[in-house]
Write an enzyme that holds these catalytic residues in place. Structure first.
Site: not given
Length: 199
Positions: A112, A130
Site C-alpha cells: 500500500d 483497492d
C-alpha cells in the site's frame, strides 16, 4: 473489455513495485500535497484496514474465489449485463487479482502506498487495486438501483396497461348488453304492435 482489465492490472502491479523500489522501507514517505496526500510505503498482511492480518491462506482463498466468480459472470453473462455492470466487473477483477498476486507471491504482504490526511485524521493507506475495487462496487450498486427502478416502472406500466384493457373490455361488455337490451325492447314493442293491429 479485456484490454481494460489487463491495463488496470498492469498499472496496479507496476505502481506497487515502483513505490516499493523508490521508498524501500515501510514508513518512508514522499509528500505530494502537504497535509493532504503523500506516497507512504506500508506492507499490509491483512485485508482492508488490516483486518485478518496474518491469515494469508484465508485471504488468498477469498480473493481467488471472488476473482473466479467475477470472471465467470463477465464471460458467461456478458450479453445480459448492463454497461454499468460490465464496467464494475472490469474494475473489480484487476483489483482482486492485483492484491491476490501480492498475497500469494510477495512475502511482505500487499503493498500500500496511497495516503490521504484530513486534518488530524489519517485515512488508512491503500493502493490502486483497492481503488478499483471500491469504484467497481459503487458502480455495481448504482447499476442494481437503476435496474430495480426500471423493473418497477415496467411493472407499473404493465399493471396500468392491464387495468386499461380490463376497463376497455368492461366498457365493450356494457355496450353489448345495452345493445341487446335495446334490441329486446324493440322486439317486444313490435310484437305488441302486431297484436294490437290484429285486434
Amino acid at each position: 473489455y479485456l484490454w481494460v482489465i489487463i491495463l488496470l492490472f498492469i498499472l496496479d502491479i507496476g505502481s506497487k513495485q515502483l513505490m516499493d523500489h523508490i521508498l524501500k522501507t515501510p514508513g518512508n514517505s514522499i509528500t505530494i500535497i502537504p497535509h493532504f496526500f503523500s506516497f507512504t510505503l506500508v506492507y499490509n498482511t491483512g485485508a482492508a484496514w488490516g483486518m485478518f492480518a496474518g491469515k494469508d491462506w484465508l485471504l488468498v482463498s477469498i480473493s481467488l474465489i471472488a476473482s473466479a466468480v467475477m470472471i465467470y459472470f463477465l464471460i458467461a453473462k456478458f450479453k445480459k449485463l448492463t454497461l454499468c455492470q460490465r464496467l464494475s466487473l472490469c474494475l473489480m477483477i484487476p483489483g482482486a487479482l492485483g492484491n491476490l498476486i501480492d498475497r500469494a507471491f510477495y512475502k511482505n504482504g500487499v503493498i500500500d502506498f496511497l495516503e490521504f490526511t484530513f486534518g488530524s485524521y489519517h485515512f488508512p493507506t491503500f493502493n490502486f487495486a483497492d481503488s478499483c475495487l471500491v469504484v467497481g462496487v459503487i458502480l455495481l450498486m448504482i447499476s442494481e438501483i437503476i435496474v430495480d427502478l426500471k423493473e418497477t416502472k415496467e411493472k407499473e406500466k404493465a399493471k396500468e396497461k392491464s387495468n386499461n384493457i380490463d376497463s376497455k373490455k368492461l366498457t365493450e361488455e356494457l355496450k353489448e348488453n345495452s345493445a341487446e337490451d335495446d334490441a329486446s325492447t324493440s322486439d317486444e314493442s313490435t310484437e305488441e304492435h302486431d297484436e294490437n293491429s290484429k285486434e
